[in-house]
Scaffold this motif. Structure first.
Motif, mmCIF file in Angstrom:
data_model
loop_
_atom_site.group_PDB
_atom_site.id
_atom_site.type_symbol
_atom_site.label_atom_id
_atom_site.label_comp_id
_atom_site.label_asym_id
_atom_site.label_seq_id
_atom_site.Cartn_x
_atom_site.Cartn_y
_atom_site.Cartn_z
ATOM 1 N N LEU A 1 33.908 38.074 47.593
ATOM 2 C CA LEU A 1 33.426 36.708 47.362
ATOM 3 C C LEU A 1 34.069 35.714 48.337
ATOM 4 O O LEU A 1 34.507 34.640 47.926
ATOM 5 N N HIS A 2 34.111 36.057 49.605
ATOM 6 C CA HIS A 2 34.705 35.174 50.609
ATOM 7 C C HIS A 2 34.008 33.819 50.591
ATOM 8 O O HIS A 2 32.783 33.739 50.573
ATOM 9 N N GLY A 3 34.794 32.753 50.556
ATOM 10 C CA GLY A 3 34.247 31.407 50.569
ATOM 11 C C GLY A 3 33.898 30.863 49.196
ATOM 12 O O GLY A 3 33.565 29.693 49.065
ATOM 13 N N TYR A 4 33.955 31.687 48.168
ATOM 14 C CA TYR A 4 33.660 31.243 46.809
ATOM 15 C C TYR A 4 34.956 30.886 46.097
ATOM 16 O O TYR A 4 35.978 31.533 46.294
ATOM 17 N N GLU A 5 34.902 29.874 45.259
ATOM 18 C CA GLU A 5 36.064 29.487 44.466
ATOM 19 C C GLU A 5 35.873 29.992 43.040
ATOM 20 O O GLU A 5 34.959 29.560 42.333
ATOM 21 N N ILE A 6 36.720 30.915 42.631
ATOM 22 C CA ILE A 6 36.650 31.477 41.283
ATOM 23 C C ILE A 6 37.512 30.604 40.380
ATOM 24 O O ILE A 6 38.701 30.422 40.624
ATOM 25 N N GLU A 7 36.908 30.063 39.329
ATOM 26 C CA GLU A 7 37.632 29.196 38.408
ATOM 27 C C GLU A 7 38.156 29.934 37.182
ATOM 28 O O GLU A 7 39.164 29.561 36.617
ATOM 29 N N ASN A 8 37.435 30.970 36.771
ATOM 30 C CA ASN A 8 37.837 31.715 35.591
ATOM 31 C C ASN A 8 37.066 33.034 35.581
ATOM 32 O O ASN A 8 36.085 33.177 36.301
ATOM 33 N N HIS A 9 37.491 33.962 34.754
ATOM 34 C CA HIS A 9 36.749 35.210 34.626
ATOM 35 C C HIS A 9 37.058 35.864 33.291
ATOM 36 O O HIS A 9 38.052 35.556 32.644
ATOM 37 N N LYS A 10 36.150 36.759 32.919
ATOM 38 C CA LYS A 10 36.297 37.535 31.685
ATOM 39 C C LYS A 10 35.787 38.927 32.005
ATOM 40 O O LYS A 10 34.691 39.077 32.537
ATOM 41 N N PHE A 11 36.564 39.928 31.701
ATOM 42 C CA PHE A 11 36.199 41.304 32.003
ATOM 43 C C PHE A 11 36.355 42.121 30.745
ATOM 44 O O PHE A 11 37.426 42.148 30.143
ATOM 45 N N GLU A 12 35.271 42.770 30.319
ATOM 46 C CA GLU A 12 35.300 43.601 29.121
ATOM 47 C C GLU A 12 34.615 44.926 29.422
ATOM 48 O O GLU A 12 33.630 44.976 30.159
ATOM 49 N N ILE A 13 35.138 45.978 28.841
ATOM 50 C CA ILE A 13 34.532 47.299 28.939
ATOM 51 C C ILE A 13 34.083 47.684 27.537
ATOM 52 O O ILE A 13 34.825 47.525 26.566
ATOM 53 N N TYR A 14 32.843 48.182 27.427
ATOM 54 C CA TYR A 14 32.275 48.546 26.143
ATOM 55 C C TYR A 14 32.067 50.058 26.064
ATOM 56 O O TYR A 14 31.710 50.688 27.050
ATOM 57 N N GLY A 15 32.286 50.618 24.911
ATOM 58 C CA GLY A 15 32.090 52.046 24.711
ATOM 59 C C GLY A 15 32.436 52.413 23.287
ATOM 60 O O GLY A 15 32.275 51.613 22.379
ATOM 61 N N LYS A 16 32.957 53.635 23.106
ATOM 62 C CA LYS A 16 33.356 54.104 21.785
ATOM 63 C C LYS A 16 34.823 54.515 21.822
ATOM 64 O O LYS A 16 35.263 55.205 22.738
ATOM 65 N N CYS A 17 35.552 54.096 20.803
ATOM 66 C CA CYS A 17 36.963 54.458 20.688
ATOM 67 C C CYS A 17 37.073 55.943 20.292
ATOM 68 O O CYS A 17 36.071 56.548 19.887
ATOM 69 N N PRO A 18 38.262 56.537 20.374
ATOM 70 C CA PRO A 18 38.406 57.958 20.014
ATOM 71 C C PRO A 18 37.964 58.276 18.579
ATOM 72 O O PRO A 18 37.403 59.336 18.322
ATOM 73 N N GLN A 19 38.156 57.350 17.640
ATOM 74 C CA GLN A 19 37.762 57.607 16.251
ATOM 75 C C GLN A 19 36.243 57.611 16.075
ATOM 76 O O GLN A 19 35.715 58.290 15.210
ATOM 77 N N CYS A 20 35.522 56.839 16.883
ATOM 78 C CA CYS A 20 34.063 56.749 16.764
ATOM 79 C C CYS A 20 33.326 57.717 17.674
ATOM 80 O O CYS A 20 32.138 57.964 17.490
ATOM 81 N N HIS A 21 34.038 58.279 18.648
ATOM 82 C CA HIS A 21 33.406 59.159 19.636
ATOM 83 C C HIS A 21 32.980 60.443 19.016
ATOM 84 O O HIS A 21 33.270 61.250 18.457
#
Length: 136
Positions: free
Chosen positions: A116-136
């Motif tokens: 993202l050269h030249g872009y100003e990042i003000e904030n971010h949120k990163f989430e990964i979705y899936g199944k935990c070991p108990q639900c897998h």
């Protein structure tokens, strides 16, 4: 975040303490998992038969706007949980079945920022979705 800190924030912003708000915060304080409005309503209807989605969503929106709750969307439905108290920057893995949450110490922004050269990042949120070991 805990309910004591949440009430400090609510009071500082002019919100009164009500039984329904107190109960909502207790429910979030009792779990680290994400909860839906439906899950909250199912429990609260037993204690407050006149409870409506409008009342729940109005309070959830207030809690999110004041930084008391985190919000995410899973399978087209909004899910909420008490905001993290972690001092360190981190992200989350979220189980799509049970709503369990695991903190991730890795932040991908360094890699993403390189594209993202030249872009100003003000904030971010990163989430990964899936199944935990108990639900897998």
């Amino acid at each position: 975040m805990n309910s004591v800190k949440a009430w400090e924030i609510l009071k500082a912003n002019g919100y009164k303490k009500t039984d329904k708000r107190e109960r909502l915060l207790e429910m979030f304080n009792a779990t680290e998992k994400y909860l839906t409005a439906r899950q909250l309503l199912d429990v609260l209807k037993m204690e407050y038969p006149g409870m409506s989605y409008d009342t729940i969503y109005r309070n959830l929106a207030t809690f999110v706007s004041l930084g008391i709750l985190d919000e995410t969307e899973l399978s087209g439905e909004r899910h909420f949980r008490m905001q993290c108290d972690a001092k360190e920057h981190h992200h989350h893995f979220i189980c799509m079945d049970c709503g369990d949450v695991k903190a991730l110490e890795l932040c991908p922004m360094e890699m993403v920022g390189q594209n993202l050269h030249g872009y100003e990042i003000e904030n971010h949120k990163f989430e990964i979705y899936g199944k935990c070991p108990q639900c897998h």
